[in-house]
Enzyme design. Sequence first.
Site, PDB file in Angstrom:
ATOM      1  N   ALA A 238       7.214  -2.008   6.428  1.00 27.68           N
ATOM      2  CA  ALA A 238       7.054  -1.994   8.165  1.00 27.68           C
ATOM      3  C   ALA A 238       6.707  -3.314   8.389  1.00 27.68           C
ATOM      4  O   ALA A 238       5.804  -4.044   8.247  1.00 27.68           O
ATOM      5  CB  ALA A 238       5.873  -1.060   8.344  1.00 27.68           C
ATOM      6  N   ASP A 414       4.191  -6.851   5.275  1.00 30.21           N
ATOM      7  CA  ASP A 414       4.536  -5.513   4.967  1.00 30.21           C
ATOM      8  C   ASP A 414       3.128  -4.646   5.662  1.00 30.21           C
ATOM      9  O   ASP A 414       2.074  -4.784   5.125  1.00 30.21           O
ATOM     10  CB  ASP A 414       4.771  -4.989   3.572  1.00 30.21           C
ATOM     11  CG  ASP A 414       4.965  -3.319   3.483  1.00 30.21           C
ATOM     12  OD1 ASP A 414       4.912  -2.987   4.564  1.00 30.21           O
ATOM     13  OD2 ASP A 414       5.671  -3.223   2.522  1.00 30.21           O
ATOM     14  N   HIS A 415       3.445  -4.273   6.846  1.00 30.93           N
ATOM     15  CA  HIS A 415       1.993  -3.658   7.489  1.00 30.93           C
ATOM     16  C   HIS A 415       1.614  -2.470   6.919  1.00 30.93           C
ATOM     17  O   HIS A 415       0.518  -1.849   7.196  1.00 30.93           O
ATOM     18  CB  HIS A 415       2.539  -3.249   8.960  1.00 30.93           C
ATOM     19  CG  HIS A 415       1.407  -3.697  10.064  1.00 30.93           C
ATOM     20  ND1 HIS A 415      -0.030  -3.403   9.795  1.00 30.93           N
ATOM     21  CD2 HIS A 415       1.279  -3.950  11.229  1.00 30.93           C
ATOM     22  CE1 HIS A 415      -0.835  -3.844  10.659  1.00 30.93           C
ATOM     23  NE2 HIS A 415       0.197  -3.994  11.887  1.00 30.93           N
ATOM     24  N   ARG A 416       2.375  -1.825   5.922  1.00 34.76           N
ATOM     25  CA  ARG A 416       1.982  -0.540   5.337  1.00 34.76           C
ATOM     26  C   ARG A 416       0.571  -1.167   4.524  1.00 34.76           C
ATOM     27  O   ARG A 416      -0.391  -0.422   4.060  1.00 34.76           O
ATOM     28  CB  ARG A 416       3.012  -0.003   4.264  1.00 34.76           C
ATOM     29  CG  ARG A 416       4.171   0.644   4.970  1.00 34.76           C
ATOM     30  CD  ARG A 416       5.048   0.924   3.835  1.00 34.76           C
ATOM     31  NE  ARG A 416       5.527  -0.292   2.930  1.00 34.76           N
ATOM     32  CZ  ARG A 416       6.048   0.073   1.632  1.00 34.76           C
ATOM     33  NH1 ARG A 416       6.352   1.250   1.370  1.00 34.76           N
ATOM     34  NH2 ARG A 416       6.164  -0.875   0.833  1.00 34.76           N
TER      35      ARG A 416
END
Lengths: 445, 324
Positions: A238, A414-416
């Site tokens: 993300a 990576d926003h995860r």
Amino acid sequence: MARWEFKLPDIGEGVTEGEIVAWLVQPGDVVKEDQPTIEVMTDKATVTITAPKAGTVVETRGKVGEIVAVHSVLLVFELSSPGEAVGPAPSADASHARNGHAPKDDGPAATAVGDIKETLPGMGGADAGVGLDVAVAVGAGAGYFNEKPLATPATRKLAREMSVDLRRVSPSGPQGRVTKTDVEGFSRAPAAPSSRGTAFAGTALARTPRGPLEERVPFTGMRRKISQKMAQSTRTAAHFTFVEECDATALKALRARLQAPAEAAGVRLSFLPFIVKATAAALKKHPMLNTTLDESTNELVFRKYFHIGIAMATEAGLMVPVVKDADRKTVLDIARDIERLSADAKAGKVKLDDLQGSTFTVTSLGARGGLLATPIINFPEVAILGVHRMKQKPVVKDGQIVIGEVMLLSLSFDHRIVDGSIGASFAYEIIRYLETPDLLWMEMA
Amino acid sequence: MTQMNMVQAINAALRHEMRRDARVVVLGEDVGKVGGVFRVTQGLWDEFGDDRVVDTPLSEGGIVGTAIGMALYGLLPVPEIQFADFIYPAYDQIVSELAKLRWRSGGEYPAKLVLRTPVGGGIRGGLYHSQSPESLFIHVAGLKVVCASNPHDAKGLLLASIRDPDPVLFFEPKRIYRAAKGEVPEGDYTVPLGRAAVVRTGEDVTLLAWGAMLYEAIAAADEAKKQGIDCEIVDLRTLWPVDIDTVVASVVKTGRVIVVHEAPKTCGFGAELIALVNEKAFLYLEAPPARVCGYDTPFPYTLEMDYLPLAHRILPVIVATARY
């Protein structure tokens, strides 16, 4: 003489399959030990695999562009042992084996490329270009493509045997069918012209174009790998991108001071080694950015090593050679590594080992870096740093507008895994090191 | 060698085998004194008597059932069903008993017999005297199915059928009972089951036929030749087990195949042949396999010559297939 199957070896850590890029031998060839036989592109690099034993190639398995799994058979050899090299062996067994492989067949292939020009309508130079001609030219030209070609099974078999892609053969048969004659004609024709310019150049464009309106180029090898990796990254991670300014005045001055001693040590010092060093230092303080997500076990893997990938544009496409253990290297060591990797990448001979194991990637966007960018994470890493060109800009300092050395950094996360505040903290950590590069002296662990 | 027609050749085969093997008996409607409605069994009653040539009541189920019983007790019956169109009352006996006994008993009670019956139309027989039900029996596992096209093969195939361990349905194309003539060896010989005959070699199109329609295929091929199309003609002779190797070899050579049969097209044996060709020679095909068959209607009386796949119907299919 014994038959021996040569399988795609396990060429490196985690590599499970490879794409055949080129065959360097054909059935019938007599190969020496260590002679290059095939080029295989893996996730990481293109490797040339050599013959582990001497012998005669009986069979090559797999076509260019095909994906082969590790341990699948690539080549079948008739092994030659000393004393057997010359003359047919008298045993029935051996003579049978010799009959098994046809004589080397490069003769017809060579002549096939010679006699073609007159046979292809629409490709001649004469400019009798009236409307009616154009349709023929487009249909019969090298750019013909039909996703669902019509052909009888026998014609399909012929095409398969001749390695002709039926979709590219312009049909002349009833109801738009590709005939055997079409297939044979196609295989005699030269490969599609790669000249993009000629067909639409100058005055030709003003009149009716004579060449194909589209051209199809095989999407294989490195390009396909890059495409797959990019798509996997954007599909999985993300992405969010964070952009901030960095005052590079001190960095610029430091580099100027160190350039002479570096040159004395035989190294050209750019800004990149400083940025790599600063990144490694910042990663140590923000270990979350040096992780990778193991989705098979639902575990976040914190890497205790800091291998920084350096994105490089090469003729073959994007490559990411790796500076290993950047945290434990001096700026000079890092500069040396980058110099070597860059030279190897340009020459197209990066070692597989140099392309593996990065935990974080830096992409130096160079002179044409633009104002900001949204770099795509080198999956399965969780962040990437994009470095823009250093520029002189008016900045406000102590209530005065002065000329500042400004560099922009674009970081994608990576926003995860990485929250916005953590990503920002990391970004400011790098900026702190770059704005106060003397701190890097304390990062030589 | 003697010149014979089909009737004489089959008669000769029966006589030969009855003289050679005392187990062979003949039974059926009017097969005795009359010698059969087509005279195939003529003279057998005179020579072999009531015990070996038995006139039966009009009961097909009875004929086949009795023959099965005789076979279980060690005889080798060759019953006749007067027309294949009358075979259906015996269908249960054939499907449920005859085809199964060798398997059911592990080979101990094979119920070995050869069921002879005339087939096909073109004799102004109407819908109850013209049918070609071969695929109904090919589909029943456990039976062999034979259909000869000439006197030589008729004798040789019948002798091979009687000596084969499996029950055999022996179809006799009545349209050519007397029309097909040829030299027939006098002594003992067999034409092996499961072997087709390439009756004409050619390069362009393969024609698959059997029985009476073989001659229509030949006539059509003669016409096609005038248009420069060279047909290869295969007489299957044994329909099951079919000699698929010969068929495939021919189709591989020509790349084109046409099946000709009298039975209705749908689910006819042509469908199975083409399926096999597709399975085994798909990549050699230059044109869609074609069928020239009877129509999907009961056999007509007045339109008999339109219904049958005669040469004038085969020829345009040959041309279309060759020029596809």
